[in-house]
Design an enzyme around this catalytic site. Structure first.
Site, PDB file in Angstrom:
ATOM      1  N   LYS A 163       0.874  -1.180   0.000  1.00 26.61           N
ATOM      2  CA  LYS A 163       0.000   0.000   0.000  1.00 26.61           C
ATOM      3  C   LYS A 163       0.906   1.222   0.000  1.00 26.61           C
ATOM      4  O   LYS A 163       2.064   1.145   0.374  1.00 26.61           O
ATOM      5  CB  LYS A 163      -0.901   0.006   1.238  1.00 26.61           C
ATOM      6  CG  LYS A 163      -2.132  -0.889   1.124  1.00 26.61           C
ATOM      7  CD  LYS A 163      -3.093  -0.550   2.246  1.00 26.61           C
ATOM      8  CE  LYS A 163      -4.308  -1.458   2.251  1.00 26.61           C
ATOM      9  NZ  LYS A 163      -5.165  -1.182   3.411  1.00 26.61           N
ATOM     10  N   HIS A 166       2.011   6.512   2.948  1.00 26.68           N
ATOM     11  CA  HIS A 166       1.336   7.818   2.926  1.00 26.68           C
ATOM     12  C   HIS A 166       1.884   8.744   4.013  1.00 26.68           C
ATOM     13  O   HIS A 166       2.749   8.371   4.794  1.00 26.68           O
ATOM     14  CB  HIS A 166      -0.187   7.647   3.028  1.00 26.68           C
ATOM     15  CG  HIS A 166      -0.642   6.993   4.301  1.00 26.68           C
ATOM     16  ND1 HIS A 166      -0.596   7.620   5.520  1.00 26.68           N
ATOM     17  CD2 HIS A 166      -1.166   5.760   4.528  1.00 26.68           C
ATOM     18  CE1 HIS A 166      -1.062   6.819   6.450  1.00 26.68           C
ATOM     19  NE2 HIS A 166      -1.405   5.681   5.889  1.00 26.68           N
ATOM     20  N   HIS A 169       2.283   7.807   7.665  1.00 26.57           N
ATOM     21  CA  HIS A 169       3.472   7.026   7.993  1.00 26.57           C
ATOM     22  C   HIS A 169       4.700   7.922   8.077  1.00 26.57           C
ATOM     23  O   HIS A 169       5.588   7.688   8.893  1.00 26.57           O
ATOM     24  CB  HIS A 169       3.707   5.929   6.952  1.00 26.57           C
ATOM     25  CG  HIS A 169       2.646   4.872   6.962  1.00 26.57           C
ATOM     26  ND1 HIS A 169       1.943   4.500   5.841  1.00 26.57           N
ATOM     27  CD2 HIS A 169       2.138   4.129   7.972  1.00 26.57           C
ATOM     28  CE1 HIS A 169       1.069   3.565   6.163  1.00 26.57           C
ATOM     29  NE2 HIS A 169       1.164   3.329   7.446  1.00 26.57           N
TER      30      HIS A 169
END
Length: 611
Positions: A163, A166, A169
């Site tokens: 994933k 983003h 994070h």
């Protein structure tokens, strides 16, 4: 835990006098000389009011405002009498000494000024000694031993494999590394963990998507980006129709079930995705000056404790079965219902978090474990901690959630959603453009690309950490690339200018030993202001430890950078004809460089020598 009382000989080994003001077990003047000034002030009040203890008064010695060094509010000690009479008893008997220069009463407050000559000598010598001659060989100014003998486990960053990495994070990574550095600076034994989201139904979506849209070539080139593309495409397929959605979901769940059941073909595909992504992440962390002691993941959490925690909950009567799912009712704590196992028997990340915490305690026997996770997950963390308490784990109160707000507007200038690598590349490119505007300075920089990347990363980090971490903030490209105002590039510029002082003044080199430099010549108010700021850095570290806030360190850095910026005209070095005075000023600027650099490194920012 305060450090053990120091003997006078140990103080002498730190270049301090034997009779230095000190409260055994409370103060650490060998690490923070302001402790001695506060102790000397506390003694003055105890002399006037012997019923008070030195420790109690010491705790009441606060930083002053508007040019006052320290202030004591007498009402906090609940002394009998009128405020002006109470303060008068202190001021009337006051005589200046080597530590305290003056006291002034203002209503119930006592304002103290410390001795400027003693301040300059001890502060600058302490910075020099702890930076260049520490027992460990590492710069230690600002450090303390409050956490000596204690163990911290800290989990941060924790991206989901397959994933997008983003912005949430990124914030967790920046704040987590700061907390890691901070605890080490306070003497803790720290184990930093990156707990990867490397297990779950999303792998089913990616695996099914890869069958349709995947490319081994693209996977090898940029695994994070390619797996995200595949994930986005298969989710777009699922939204086309109800029938298609059901098919994609069934395929994804089927693949994840095969993983949970140990199917080697499914696990081999999963391992490829995980290992390639992890390699790419490690490169990006290195660029960010971030390092982990342990890479862990949901996949590593053993099934033993996942099963045992459900069984234990059932035995204690806190887990119930509803429609085949196992859950805990937390409604009386306003925490809803927490599912531990889904109806189809697969685990959920709450169960894996609980099992992971139990395994970590068994392995590390920590005194504290911190989770650096977005405020959006407040409910999840509260449920997680409460479930551990209800299951009777007495170390559950050693867990702490350090949360943070959202970043708005974090997209590239083209407006597309940004990956970490894109963000760093774009920030570096913006800084490179700015640097090229001054051709002479640009040509003097050894590695312009590397330098522009560091300035870009500094800009990102400072914009992130400048406000309280719980606040949401809007990312601003124009503000980030500015070298003026309170920005990351401005701080790097301040450090570079300080670092250039010795190079630009070869006539003063080599510098004599610190104790031979005539710091008593630093008599200007601006010099005193800078020295007092430098002296406060160990306290800034202690406050950050209490609040878990990087913003206090950032504020300190800007204050110091502004103070230095205002000193170049009034405290010249190159044009000063008195060589002893010029050396004293250069020594102060070198100490300022060391302290600004230490604060930057605490925030995982690499201080630059040229730019």
């Amino acid at each position: 835990m305060a450090s053990q009382p120091q003997s006078s000989t140990s103080f002498r080994s730190f270049g301090l006098p034997e009779d230095i003001p000190h409260i055994p077990g409370v103060t650490e003047p060998q690490l923070c000389i302001l402790d001695s000034f506060r102790t000397a002030i506390a003694r003055r009040i105890v002399e006037a009011y012997p019923q008070l203890t030195l420790e109690k008064v010491y705790d009441g010695v606060d930083y002053g405002k508007k040019g006052v060094d320290f202030t004591v509010a007498l009402p906090r000690f609940k002394l009998k009498g009128k405020p002006d009479e109470l303060t008068k008893k202190v001021t009337e008997s006051f005589k200046p000494d080597a530590w305290v220069e003056s006291v002034e009463a203002a209503g119930p407050f006592l304002h103290f000024q410390v001795n400027g000559l003693t301040l300059s000598r001890h502060v600058l010598n302490q910075i020099d000694r702890l930076t260049n001659k520490s027992p460990s060989g590492q710069p230690e100014y600002g450090r303390n031993e409050s956490g000596k003998g204690k163990k911290l486990v800290i989990e941060y960053s924790s991206p989901n494999i397959a994933k997008e990495f983003h912005v949430g994070h990124l914030r967790s990574t920046i704040i987590g590394q700061f907390l890691c550095n901070l605890h080490r600076a306070c003497g803790w034994d720290v184990t930093s963990i990156n707990y990867l989201g490397d297990w779950g139904t999303q792998f089913g979506y990616v695996a099914y998507g890869f069958q349709k849209y995947g490319s081994q070539e693209e996977l090898a080139k940029d695994p994070i980006k390619h797996l995200l593309d595949v994930y986005v495409k298969i989710n777009a397929d699922a939204r086309q129709s109800e029938e298609m959605g059901a098919k994609v979901k069934a395929e994804a769940q089927g693949f994840f079930r095969r993983m949970e059941e140990g199917d080697e073909e499914a696990l081999a595909i999963w391992r490829t995705y995980r290992d390639l992504s992890l390699k790419k992440y490690e490169q990006e962390y290195e660029t960010l000056n971030v390092a982990f002691d342990v890479y862990w993941g949901e996949s590593k959490v053993g099934k033993l404790w996942q099963d045992k925690c459900v069984t234990r909950g059932e035995e204690l009567g806190v887990v119930e079965t509803v429609d085949g799912a196992k859950l805990i009712n937390l409604e009386k704590w306003k925490l809803g219902k927490a599912i531990l196992r889904k109806r189809d028997g697969t685990s959920i990340y709450l169960t894996r978090d609980i099992a992971g915490a139990i395994e970590r305690y068994e392995k590390y026997k920590f005194d504290k474990m911190i989770y650096v996770v977005s405020a959006q997950q407040d409910m999840h963390l509260s449920q997680f901690f409460k479930v551990l308490q209800l299951m009777g784990f007495d170390w559950a109160d050693k867990l702490e959630h350090v949360n943070y707000g959202l970043v708005m507007g974090m997209s590239t200038r083209k407006g597309t959603v940004v990956l970490l690598s894109d963000l760093i590349r774009e920030a570096a490119s913006v800084m490179h453009e700015q640097m090229r505007k001054n051709e002479d300075k640009y040509n003097a920089v050894e590695d312009p690309e590397g330098t522009s990347r560091e300035i870009g990363i500094t800009a990102i980090k400072i914009q992130d950490m400048a406000a309280k971490r719980i606040n949401n903030y809007t990312f601003n490209w124009d503000r980030m690339k500015s070298f003026e105002g309170d920005t990351g590039p401005y701080l790097q510029y301040a450090h570079v200018r300080l670092a250039s002082m010795a190079r630009r003044n070869p006539q003063l080199l080599p510098m004599p030993p610190a104790e031979e430099i005539k710091t008593e010549l630093l008599v200007e108010p601006k010099a005193r202001e800078i020295v007092m700021l430098l002296a406060s850095y160990p306290d800034i570290v202690k406050v950050a430890m209490k609040t878990r806030e990087p913003s206090g360190v950032v504020t300190f850095m800007f204050k110091l950078a502004h103070g230095i910026s205002g000193a170049w005209e009034v405290l010249p070095v190159k044009s000063e004809t008195d060589i002893e005075k010029a050396r004293a000023r250069l020594f102060m600027f070198i100490c300022a460089r060391d302290v600004l650099g230490a604060a930057m490194q605490l925030l995982s920012i690499k201080p630059l020598e040229r730019m």
